[in-house]
Design an enzyme around this catalytic site. Structure first.
Site, PDB file in Angstrom:
ATOM      1  NE  ARG A 107      -3.882   0.624   1.982  1.00 16.75           N
ATOM      2  CZ  ARG A 107      -5.103   0.736   2.520  1.00 16.75           C
ATOM      3  NH1 ARG A 107      -5.290   1.474   3.598  1.00 16.75           N
ATOM      4  NH2 ARG A 107      -6.133   0.098   1.997  1.00 16.75           N
ATOM      5  CD  GLN A 137     -13.146  -1.606  -0.497  1.00 13.83           C
ATOM      6  OE1 GLN A 137     -12.336  -1.544   0.411  1.00 13.83           O
ATOM      7  NE2 GLN A 137     -14.365  -2.105  -0.319  1.00 13.83           N
ATOM      8  CB  CYS A 261     -14.079   1.332   0.309  1.00 10.11           C
ATOM      9  SG  CYS A 261     -13.385   2.992   0.527  1.00 10.11           S
TER      10      CYS A 261
HETATM   11  N1   CP Z   1     -11.232  -0.008   2.640  1.00  7.72           N
HETATM   12  C1   CP Z   1      -9.949  -0.068   3.045  1.00  7.72           C
HETATM   13  O1   CP Z   1      -9.041  -0.265   2.239  1.00  7.72           O
HETATM   14  O2   CP Z   1      -9.764   0.054   4.386  1.00  7.72           O
HETATM   15  P1   CP Z   1      -8.373   0.218   5.156  1.00  7.72           P
HETATM   16  O3   CP Z   1      -7.813   1.546   4.782  1.00  7.72           O
HETATM   17  O4   CP Z   1      -8.741   0.117   6.608  1.00  7.72           O
HETATM   18  O5   CP Z   1      -7.454  -0.898   4.721  1.00  7.72           O
HETATM   19  N1  NVA Z   2      -9.972   6.895  -1.061  1.00  9.95           N
HETATM   20  C1  NVA Z   2      -9.539   6.449   0.231  1.00  9.95           C
HETATM   21  C2  NVA Z   2      -9.772   4.983   0.400  1.00  9.95           C
HETATM   22  C3  NVA Z   2      -9.402   4.434   1.733  1.00  9.95           C
HETATM   23  C4  NVA Z   2      -9.597   2.951   1.841  1.00  9.95           C
HETATM   24  C5  NVA Z   2      -8.076   6.799   0.420  1.00  9.95           C
HETATM   25  O1  NVA Z   2      -7.292   6.651  -0.527  1.00  9.95           O
HETATM   26  O2  NVA Z   2      -7.716   7.232   1.518  1.00  9.95           O
END
Ligand code: CP
Ligand code: NVA
Length: 304
Positions: A107, A137, A261
Site C-alpha cells: 500500500r 476493494q 469502502c
Molecule cells: N477499505 C480499506 O481499504 O480500508 P483500510 O484503509 O482500513 O485498509
Molecule cells: N480513497 C480512500 C480509500 C481508503 C480505503 C483513500 O485513498 O484514503
C-alpha cells in the site's frame, strides 16, 4: 508471473473466476472459527509480506487472515520501520523480499511504486491501494453486489463525491464486467479522462447527484479527503451537495443498495440514516475483503 496491480491484470474471465471462488470458499467455511485453515490449505507453506506506507485496518487484517486461512503465513511491515523508510529503493526492496517470501502486497502513496515493485520482484505483487487505484476493494464490492442478488452486466452503479482511486477501479470494473458507472463529482474533483476511459465507454460523469443516482442499482461513496490529501474546507464545501442522504437514495431504484469502502466520515459523505439503514451493505462489504483477497492470492499463485 501474475501481479495484481489493477483489475485489468486479471481481465473479465479472471475476475469472474475469482468472484466464483470467493463466494464458494466463503460458503464452504461458514461458521468456522476465523483462524481455522481451509480444508484444502491451498497456500500451505507460502509467506505473504505486506508493506504499508499508509494507514490501514481492513486491508491489513483481511490480508493477514486471508493468507492464514489458505494455510500460509504473513509478515506485516510499516514502511517507516523498514530501510525503505530511510531511502532504500523500491527496486532493491523488491529483490530482497523476493528472496524471503512468496508474494508481496504493498500500500503506497505513488502508483509507480507498485509498478516498480512488480518490475523488480520475482514473486507476485498485489496493489493494496495507491493514489491511483484500489482493485482489492472492488473485488470485495463486486462479490457483495453478486451476493445481494444482482447480475453485473447491465447494472447501474452511481458514485457520489470525490473522483478518487476507488472510483477509478470501479470504472475499470464496469468496463471489464459490462456495467455502467455514473459519477457525480463537483467541479475540480472529477475523475481524469484516463480514469473515465478505463470504463470503455460505460463510465460517465454527470453534473448533479440526482442524475447519477436516478435508476441506480448501487449507490457508492467514499471519504471526501483521501489519505495524503490536505483537509481543505473549500473541498468539503464543494462536496456537501453530493452527500448521500435518504432523499438521494429515494431517487435510486427501489431495492437499490449502498456501498462504502470505509472508513466512513459520517455526516460528511454519508448520513447515519443511510450507512446504518436497511439499504446499506457495508459490513458484508468489509468482511468480503477477506474472502475476495483469498481469491486474489490464489489467482496470483495460478490456482484460479
Ligand atoms: N477499505 C480499506 O481499504 O480500508 P483500510 O484503509 O482500513 O485498509
Ligand atoms: N480513497 C480512500 C480509500 C481508503 C480505503 C483513500 O485513498 O484514503
Amino acid at each position: 508471473m501474475r501481479h495484481f496491480l489493477d483489475l485489468s491484470d486479471a481481465g473479465a474471465a479472471g475476475i469472474q473466476a475469482m468472484l466464483d471462488d470467493a463466494i464458494a470458499r466463503k460458503q464452504a467455511r461458514a461458521g468456522w472459527p476465523k483462524g481455522k485453515v481451509d480444508a484444502d490449505a491451498p497456500l500451505s507453506g507460502r509467506v505473504l509480506a505486506m508493506v504499508f506506507e499508509k494507514n490501514s485496518t481492513r486491508t491489513r487484517v483481511s490480508f493477514d487472515m486471508a493468507i492464514r486461512q489458505l494455510g500460509g503465513t504473513s509478515i506485516v511491515m510499516d514502511a517507516g520501520s523498514m530501510q525503505l523508510g530511510r531511502g532504500e529503493s523500491i527496486a532493491d526492496t523488491a529483490r530482497i523480499l523476493s528472496g524471503y517470501v512468496d508474494a508481496i502486497m504493498i500500500r503506497t502513496d505513488d502508483h509507480q511504486k507498485v509498478v516498480d515493485m512488480a518490475r523488480y520482484a520475482s514473486v507476485p505483487v498485489i496493489n493494496g491501494l495507491t493514489d491511483a487505484s484500489h482493485p482489492c476493494q472492488i473485488m470485495a464490492d463486486l462479490e457483495t453486489i453478486l451476493e445481494a442478488g444482482f447480475a453485473l452486466p447491465g447494472l447501474k452503479v452511481a458514485w457520489l463525491g470525490d473522483g478518487n482511486n476507488v472510483l477509478a477501479s470501479i470504472m475499470e470494473a464496469g468496463g471489464l464486467m459490462g456495467f455502467d458507472v455514473v459519477a457525480a463529482c463537483p467541479q475540480g474533483y472529477q475523475p481524469s479522462d484516463a480514469d473515465v476511459a478505463r470504463g470503455k465507454g460505460r463510465a460517465t460523469v454527470v453534473g448533479t447527484p440526482q442524475e447519477a443516482v436516478e435508476g441506480a442499482d448501487i449507490v457508492v461513496t467514499d471519504t471526501w479527503i483521501s489519505m495524503g490529501q490536505a483537509h481543505a474546507e473549500t473541498k468539503l464545501a464543494a462536496m456537501m451537495p453530493f452527500q448521500v442522504t435518504e432523499a438521494l437514495m429515494g431517487v435510486a431504484k427501489p431495492g437499490a443498495r449502498f456501498l462504502h469502502c470505509l472508513p466512513a466520515h459520517r455526516g460528511e459523505e454519508v448520513v447515519d440514516e443511510v450507512i446504518d439503514g436497511p439499504q446499506s451493505l457495508i459490513w458484508q462489504e468489509a468482511e468480503n475483503r477477506l474472502h475476495a483477497q483469498k481469491a486474489v492470492l490464489r489467482w496470483c499463485f495460478g490456482q484460479i
